[in-house]
Design a protein around this motif. Structure first.
Motif, PDB file in Angstrom:
ATOM      1  N   TYR A  96       0.862  -1.188   0.000  1.00  0.00           N
ATOM      2  CA  TYR A  96       0.000   0.000   0.000  1.00  0.00           C
ATOM      3  C   TYR A  96       0.893   1.231   0.000  1.00  0.00           C
ATOM      4  CZ  TYR A  96      -2.401   3.805   2.562  1.00  0.00           C
ATOM      5  OH  TYR A  96      -2.857   5.028   2.967  1.00  0.00           O
ATOM      6  N   ARG A  99      -0.310   9.023  -2.773  1.00  0.00           N
ATOM      7  CA  ARG A  99       0.135  10.349  -3.236  1.00  0.00           C
ATOM      8  C   ARG A  99      -0.966  11.362  -2.910  1.00  0.00           C
ATOM      9  NH1 ARG A  99       2.343  14.962  -4.425  1.00  0.00           N
ATOM     10  NH2 ARG A  99       1.693  15.947  -6.353  1.00  0.00           N
ATOM     11  N   GLY A 100      -0.533  12.517  -2.412  1.00  0.00           N
ATOM     12  CA  GLY A 100      -1.469  13.622  -2.177  1.00  0.00           C
ATOM     13  C   GLY A 100      -1.423  14.534  -3.379  1.00  0.00           C
ATOM     14  N   GLU A 136      -7.460  14.958   1.245  1.00  0.00           N
ATOM     15  CA  GLU A 136      -6.413  15.599   2.056  1.00  0.00           C
ATOM     16  C   GLU A 136      -5.994  16.931   1.435  1.00  0.00           C
ATOM     17  OE1 GLU A 136      -2.650  13.528   1.831  1.00  0.00           O
ATOM     18  OE2 GLU A 136      -1.737  14.729   3.408  1.00  0.00           O
ATOM     19  N   GLN A 221      -6.163   7.904   5.839  1.00  0.00           N
ATOM     20  CA  GLN A 221      -4.882   7.377   5.350  1.00  0.00           C
ATOM     21  C   GLN A 221      -4.535   6.040   6.012  1.00  0.00           C
ATOM     22  OE1 GLN A 221      -1.909  10.157   4.176  1.00  0.00           O
ATOM     23  NE2 GLN A 221      -0.206   8.766   4.561  1.00  0.00           N
ATOM     24  N   ASP A 248       8.500  10.892   6.033  1.00  0.00           N
ATOM     25  CA  ASP A 248       7.566  11.951   6.468  1.00  0.00           C
ATOM     26  C   ASP A 248       6.160  11.411   6.748  1.00  0.00           C
ATOM     27  OD1 ASP A 248       7.226  11.397   3.729  1.00  0.00           O
ATOM     28  OD2 ASP A 248       6.528  13.427   3.269  1.00  0.00           O
ATOM     29  N   PHE A 276      14.521  12.811  -1.244  1.00  0.00           N
ATOM     30  CA  PHE A 276      15.251  13.323  -2.397  1.00  0.00           C
ATOM     31  C   PHE A 276      15.350  14.830  -2.171  1.00  0.00           C
ATOM     32  CE2 PHE A 276      15.584  14.628  -6.866  1.00  0.00           C
ATOM     33  CZ  PHE A 276      16.516  13.711  -7.328  1.00  0.00           C
TER      34      PHE A 276
END
Ligand code: TYM
Length: 406
Positions: A96, A99-100, A136, A221, A248, A276
């Protein structure tokens, strides 16, 4: 209340390390080499990915581990040994991630968890669910529900372009799917019943003026970590879940892990990646909302070249003479850091590190190597994205049985 939330996660906002802030909205460090990930592991209470785990990965799968694992880019985990033990015993699991959708295009940083998920999907041959949190993004950003929903579909095309197997992947927009399957909503309620306002305040820094949509969102989420939220795929079977993401997102899943055993589910396992970095330096992560710090997968070759040449923070010396004499500092050099993510050949990377550190290779030359890797990478991504027809998109996003045997 079970221990994990109490011990680790309420501290997130109350007890941030003075230098590093890492939560779902902010990633900053005052150190030019970026976040201290060892400290973060301690603070979050996860486990470092060590040689023993990597060896086991290779033994169990019979495949060389991905360079993200070899290079410490995927550096931390929760319960990965359990997943491997189960896998060895022939017990299934699923992946699972999410992406927001806040921008029309994803950026290079987003490719990290998705490329890694694709590798995991190929190696373990398991189903994958991908949550697009348009709910979100409308709650947190200056975006209407309609705009966020549209971006979810745009981002889905980028995600499909990473190469997921349509027979084994379900991508969903929260706004669409939650109303389609009561099983998802029922699990959401079960989770909401277990978490107090006080807890989410501690975890996510909410306060009395936070809109209630945000306060309830962590349960949204958390819900895809419960297999029964996807009756088309798993029917009513409880299948263990593995979540790859950058670190995060961990606060959401510490909460999820706290709740799961209380409602009869196994805690989801996690694989965390580092960030990144932004072009300007490792003090912040690459972020979709900062155009000049970000290389989008939709950028043209010219934009890629200009952004790297203009903005990529250099660990080189001020003059060619000094650089030849003193060499460059790979630890802070963003161009070198990006190569660590996208240059797969270990020997080539090591040669570049030596040449740059010794001063043999100049900053301009190093940047050219990166441009020559990223330009075709971005162009090929765009080509694959252009091949995603409405029909393909619809197939990925329709709740359906996947090609998996349980
Ligand atoms: P979002 O859209 O911020 O990020 C999507 C995924 O990309 C990771 N990520 C990065 N990884 C490396 N370097 C970066 N600079 C970078 N920026 C973002 C994120 O950690 C994430 O894995 N709330 C989530 C959406 C979500 C989700 C999930 C993510 C819903 N369910 C399950 C992971 C797992 C979000 O806004 O992600």
């Amino acid at each position: 209340m079970a221990g994990e939330v109490e011990n680790n996660l309420i501290e997130l906002n109350l007890n941030q390390n003075k230098d590093d802030i890492v939560d779902p909205w902010t990633v900053t460090s005052s150190n030019e080499t970026g976040i201290d990930y060892d400290k973060l592991i301690k603070r979050f209470g996860s486990s470092k990915i060590d040689k023993e785990l990597l060896d086991r990965f290779e033994k169990v799968t019979g495949k060389k581990v991905h360079h993200f694992l070899r290079r410490g880019i995927v550096f931390s985990h929760r319960d990965m040994h359990t997943i491997l033990t189960n896998y060895e015993a022939g017990k299934p699991f699923y992946l699972y991630t999410g992406r927001g959708p806040s921008s029309t295009s994803i950026h290079l940083g987003h490719l990290i968890p998705f490329q890694f998920c694709k590798w995991l999907q190929d190696v373990f041959d398991v189903p994958l669910v991908i949550q697009l949190t348009d709910d979100e993004k409308t709650l947190w950003r200056d975006l209407s529900l309609e705009e966020a929903h549209k971006l979810a579909y745009e981002n889905a095309k980028d995600i499909i372009a990473v190469g997921f197997d349509v027979e084994k992947t379900f991508i969903f927009s929260d706004v669409d799917y939650i109303g389609q399957r009561p099983e998802f909503y029922r699990n959401m309620i079960r989770i909401q019943k277990c978490v107090t306002f006080n807890q989410v305040k501690g975890i996510f820094g909410f306060d009395d003026s936070t809109v209630i949509g945000k306060i309830a969102f962590p349960a949204v989420q958390a819900t895809p970590a419960l297999s029964t939220s996807f009756p088309d795929i798993f029917k009513d079977k409880k299948i263990p879940c593995l979540i790859p993401c950058a670190i995060d997102q961990d606060p959401y899943f510490r909460m999820t892990r706290d709740v799961c055993p209380r409602i009869g589910f196994q805690k989801p396992a996690l694989l965390h990646s580092i960030f990144f970095p932004a072009l300007q330096g490792a003090q912040t992560k690459m972020s979709a909302s900062e155009a000049n710090s970000t290389i989008y997968c939709s950028d043209t070759p010219k934009q890629v070249k200009n952004k790297i040449n203009k903005y990529a923070f250099s660990g080189g010396q001020a003059t060619v003479e000094d650089h030849r004499k003193l060499g460059g500092n790979c630890d802070v050099d963003i161009t070198y850091q990006y190569l660590k993510f996208f240059l797969e050949d270990d020997d080539k990377l090591e040669q570049i590190r030596k040449d740059y550190s010794s001063g043999n290779l100049l900053t301009g030359e190093l940047k050219k190597i990166l441009i020559d890797i990223l330009t075709p990478l971005v162009q090929e991504h765009q080509k694959r994205r252009a091949e995603v027809t409405d029909e393909i998109l619809q197939k990925f996003m329709t709740p359906r049985k996947l090609h998996v045997d349980y």
